[in-house]
Motif scaffolding. Structure first.
Motif, short mmCIF file in Angstrom:
data_model
loop_
_atom_site.label_atom_id
_atom_site.label_comp_id
_atom_site.label_asym_id
_atom_site.label_seq_id
_atom_site.Cartn_x
_atom_site.Cartn_y
_atom_site.Cartn_z
N ALA A 188 0.85 -1.19 0.00
CA ALA A 188 0.00 0.00 0.00
C ALA A 188 0.89 1.25 0.00
O ALA A 188 2.07 1.19 0.37
CB ALA A 188 -0.90 0.01 1.23
N LEU A 189 0.34 2.37 -0.43
CA LEU A 189 1.12 3.60 -0.41
C LEU A 189 1.56 3.96 1.01
O LEU A 189 2.60 4.56 1.21
CB LEU A 189 0.32 4.75 -1.02
N ASN A 190 0.76 3.60 1.99
CA ASN A 190 1.11 3.85 3.38
C ASN A 190 1.49 2.54 4.06
O ASN A 190 1.08 2.25 5.18
CB ASN A 190 -0.05 4.52 4.12
N SER A 191 2.31 1.76 3.39
CA SER A 191 2.69 0.42 3.84
C SER A 191 3.22 0.41 5.26
O SER A 191 3.93 1.32 5.69
CB SER A 191 3.79 -0.16 2.96
N ARG A 192 2.88 -0.66 5.92
CA ARG A 192 3.49 -0.97 7.21
C ARG A 192 4.34 -2.20 6.97
O ARG A 192 3.87 -3.20 6.45
CB ARG A 192 2.41 -1.27 8.26
#
Length: 88
Positions: free
Chosen positions: A10-14
């Motif tokens: 995801a663009l805001n990957s964790r």
């Protein structure tokens, strides 16, 4: 025990790190590969809930890890090429 990094893409990957027993690690990664995509695994393994419960059982604090033995991408490979195209 081996450490694996799980990347969701995801663009805001964790980026999560897990400690897995050697026998689980060997089911995920071959001797020649230390970076794989979920879609590279057999359908049977992808859908084995008990297996994944074991993989995700031991999340590790990133500050304590001294090496990553394998990287598992859980997003499709096609997403990488799309992200690379939009970045340039």
């Amino acid at each position: 025990m081996k450490h694996i990094e799980v990347v969701d893409g995801a663009l805001n990957s964790r980026f999560e790190l897990y400690a897995v027993p050697d026998q689980l690690f060997d089911l995920l990664f071959s001797a020649a590969e230390d970076e794989i995509y979920l879609e590279d695994l057999s359908k049977e393994l992808q859908e084995n809930a008990a297996f994944w419960d074991q993989v995700y059982a031991r999340e590790v604090d990133r500050r304590t890890v001294r090496g990553i033995h394998g990287i598992l991408h859980i997003h499709p490979k096609a997403k990488i090429s799309i992200l690379e195209q939009t970045a340039s």
